[in-house]
Scaffold this active site. Structure first.
Site, mmCIF file in Angstrom:
data_model
loop_
_atom_site.group_PDB
_atom_site.id
_atom_site.type_symbol
_atom_site.label_atom_id
_atom_site.label_comp_id
_atom_site.label_asym_id
_atom_site.label_seq_id
_atom_site.Cartn_x
_atom_site.Cartn_y
_atom_site.Cartn_z
ATOM 1 N N PRO A 9 12.209 3.661 19.759
ATOM 2 C CA PRO A 9 12.444 4.996 19.222
ATOM 3 C C PRO A 9 12.614 6.088 20.278
ATOM 4 O O PRO A 9 11.935 6.078 21.307
ATOM 5 C CB PRO A 9 11.186 5.275 18.383
ATOM 6 C CG PRO A 9 10.167 4.327 18.883
ATOM 7 C CD PRO A 9 10.909 3.108 19.331
ATOM 8 N N ASN A 10 13.540 6.976 19.978
ATOM 9 C CA ASN A 10 13.850 8.177 20.774
ATOM 10 C C ASN A 10 14.635 7.872 22.046
ATOM 11 O O ASN A 10 15.091 8.801 22.721
ATOM 12 C CB ASN A 10 12.576 8.976 21.118
ATOM 13 C CG ASN A 10 11.832 9.408 19.869
ATOM 14 O OD1 ASN A 10 12.427 10.039 18.998
ATOM 15 N ND2 ASN A 10 10.578 9.048 19.740
ATOM 16 N N ARG A 17 16.713 14.083 26.261
ATOM 17 C CA ARG A 17 15.290 14.139 25.946
ATOM 18 C C ARG A 17 14.457 14.341 27.222
ATOM 19 O O ARG A 17 14.560 13.545 28.158
ATOM 20 C CB ARG A 17 14.925 12.795 25.317
ATOM 21 C CG ARG A 17 13.475 12.576 25.123
ATOM 22 C CD ARG A 17 13.197 11.105 24.818
ATOM 23 N NE ARG A 17 11.799 10.960 24.502
ATOM 24 C CZ ARG A 17 11.152 9.807 24.482
ATOM 25 N NH1 ARG A 17 11.778 8.680 24.737
ATOM 26 N NH2 ARG A 17 9.880 9.773 24.200
ATOM 27 N N TYR A 22 12.563 11.669 31.877
ATOM 28 C CA TYR A 22 13.411 10.502 31.611
ATOM 29 C C TYR A 22 14.793 10.559 32.270
ATOM 30 O O TYR A 22 15.576 9.630 32.121
ATOM 31 C CB TYR A 22 13.563 10.312 30.093
ATOM 32 C CG TYR A 22 12.257 10.030 29.393
ATOM 33 C CD1 TYR A 22 11.576 8.840 29.613
ATOM 34 C CD2 TYR A 22 11.684 10.960 28.520
ATOM 35 C CE1 TYR A 22 10.359 8.578 28.985
ATOM 36 C CE2 TYR A 22 10.469 10.707 27.879
ATOM 37 C CZ TYR A 22 9.830 9.512 28.119
ATOM 38 O OH TYR A 22 8.626 9.255 27.504
ATOM 39 N N ASN A 71 12.039 -2.154 25.978
ATOM 40 C CA ASN A 71 11.319 -0.887 26.075
ATOM 41 C C ASN A 71 11.061 -0.450 24.639
ATOM 42 O O ASN A 71 11.928 0.135 23.994
ATOM 43 C CB ASN A 71 12.138 0.169 26.834
ATOM 44 C CG ASN A 71 11.338 1.451 27.044
ATOM 45 O OD1 ASN A 71 10.284 1.646 26.439
ATOM 46 N ND2 ASN A 71 11.857 2.343 27.887
ATOM 47 N N ALA A 74 7.421 4.401 22.121
ATOM 48 C CA ALA A 74 6.103 4.742 21.551
ATOM 49 C C ALA A 74 5.479 3.576 20.795
ATOM 50 O O ALA A 74 4.239 3.467 20.724
ATOM 51 C CB ALA A 74 6.241 5.953 20.635
ATOM 52 N N GLU A 95 8.839 -6.341 29.840
ATOM 53 C CA GLU A 95 8.566 -4.996 29.306
ATOM 54 C C GLU A 95 8.944 -3.953 30.351
ATOM 55 O O GLU A 95 8.580 -4.099 31.526
ATOM 56 C CB GLU A 95 7.063 -4.917 28.978
ATOM 57 C CG GLU A 95 6.609 -3.549 28.484
ATOM 58 C CD GLU A 95 5.098 -3.525 28.197
ATOM 59 O OE1 GLU A 95 4.425 -4.584 28.312
ATOM 60 O OE2 GLU A 95 4.602 -2.436 27.878
ATOM 61 N N HIS A 97 9.179 0.346 31.159
ATOM 62 C CA HIS A 97 9.012 1.757 30.818
ATOM 63 C C HIS A 97 9.644 2.595 31.913
ATOM 64 O O HIS A 97 9.383 2.357 33.107
ATOM 65 C CB HIS A 97 7.539 2.128 30.643
ATOM 66 C CG HIS A 97 6.919 1.369 29.522
ATOM 67 N ND1 HIS A 97 7.201 1.654 28.203
ATOM 68 C CD2 HIS A 97 6.110 0.285 29.523
ATOM 69 C CE1 HIS A 97 6.571 0.785 27.439
ATOM 70 N NE2 HIS A 97 5.909 -0.059 28.214
ATOM 71 N N ARG A 104 0.396 9.290 32.845
ATOM 72 C CA ARG A 104 0.586 10.221 31.732
ATOM 73 C C ARG A 104 -0.654 10.200 30.817
ATOM 74 O O ARG A 104 -1.740 9.881 31.279
ATOM 75 C CB ARG A 104 1.884 9.846 31.005
ATOM 76 C CG ARG A 104 3.105 9.938 31.936
ATOM 77 C CD ARG A 104 4.392 9.578 31.221
ATOM 78 N NE ARG A 104 4.689 10.520 30.150
ATOM 79 C CZ ARG A 104 5.637 10.292 29.223
ATOM 80 N NH1 ARG A 104 6.348 9.171 29.250
ATOM 81 N NH2 ARG A 104 5.866 11.178 28.285
HETATM 82 C C1 DQA Z 1 8.469 5.069 27.459
HETATM 83 C C2 DQA Z 1 7.013 5.506 27.576
HETATM 84 C C3 DQA Z 1 6.387 5.671 26.196
HETATM 85 O O1 DQA Z 1 5.020 6.079 26.321
HETATM 86 C C4 DQA Z 1 7.130 6.722 25.410
HETATM 87 O O2 DQA Z 1 6.602 6.816 24.096
HETATM 88 C C5 DQA Z 1 8.605 6.511 25.389
HETATM 89 C C6 DQA Z 1 9.274 5.995 26.577
HETATM 90 C C7 DQA Z 1 9.177 5.006 28.835
HETATM 91 O O3 DQA Z 1 10.217 4.379 28.915
HETATM 92 O O4 DQA Z 1 8.690 5.616 29.789
HETATM 93 O O5 DQA Z 1 9.270 6.841 24.407
HETATM 94 O O6 DQA Z 1 8.492 3.752 26.916
#
Ligand code: DQA
Length: 138
Positions: A9-10, A17, A22, A71, A74, A95, A97, A104
């Site tokens: 998501p997002n 964003r 990011y 990835n 959240a 995985e 990020h 964070r």
């Molecule tokens: C994320 C880190 C997560 O905590 C966050 O909710 C994201 C992006 C990252 O790629 O840094 O949406 O996965």
């Protein structure tokens, strides 16, 4: 070799964003440049904001593809279902990020995916996806 990047998501908003966290690049731009750099890999990309769609995609590819770069955004920190899917499939999951989740908020420091991931890449920006891809090649 078939590898898929699955983004949660997002992450469709990358480039727009929170650019200080990011970056400014859209994922489509980055993905296209990655595909050009690895012409011999069948590299695919899937993004969804919906937990069940991410699980369905993992089931679809998870007994056939060589690797999944995930990835879960959240959902990493909340989804027992995605954690169980990583356990249920045969394809290894790396995985990723983009941000350093350990620098964070505390709630980002727990992952339902990590215990069953082949490896975890955190905090390397978009380059983390390329490093994950390299891990499947070498
Ligand atoms: C994320 C880190 C997560 O905590 C966050 O909710 C994201 C992006 C990252 O790629 O840094 O949406 O996965």
């Amino acid at each position: 070799m078939k590898i898929i990047i699955i983004n949660g998501p997002n992450l469709n908003l990358l480039g727009k964003r929170e650019p200080t966290i990011y970056g400014n690049a859209s994922f489509e731009e980055y993905f296209n440049s990655l595909k050009k750099q690895y012409p011999n890999i069948q590299l695919e990309y899937f993004q969804s904001n919906i937990e069940g769609e991410l699980i369905d995609k993992m089931h679809e590819v998870g007994f056939d593809y060589h690797g999944i770069i995930l990835n879960a955004a959240a959902y990493t920190h909340t989804s027992v279902g995605i954690g169980d899917a990583v356990k249920a499939i045969e394809t290894p999951v790396v995985e990723v990020h983009i941000s350093n989740v350990y620098a964070r908020e505390e709630f980002r420091q727990h992952s339902y995916i990590s215990p069953n991931a082949a490896g975890v890449l955190v905090g390397f920006g978009l380059k983390g996806y390329q490093l994950a891809l390299e891990s499947f090649i070498k």
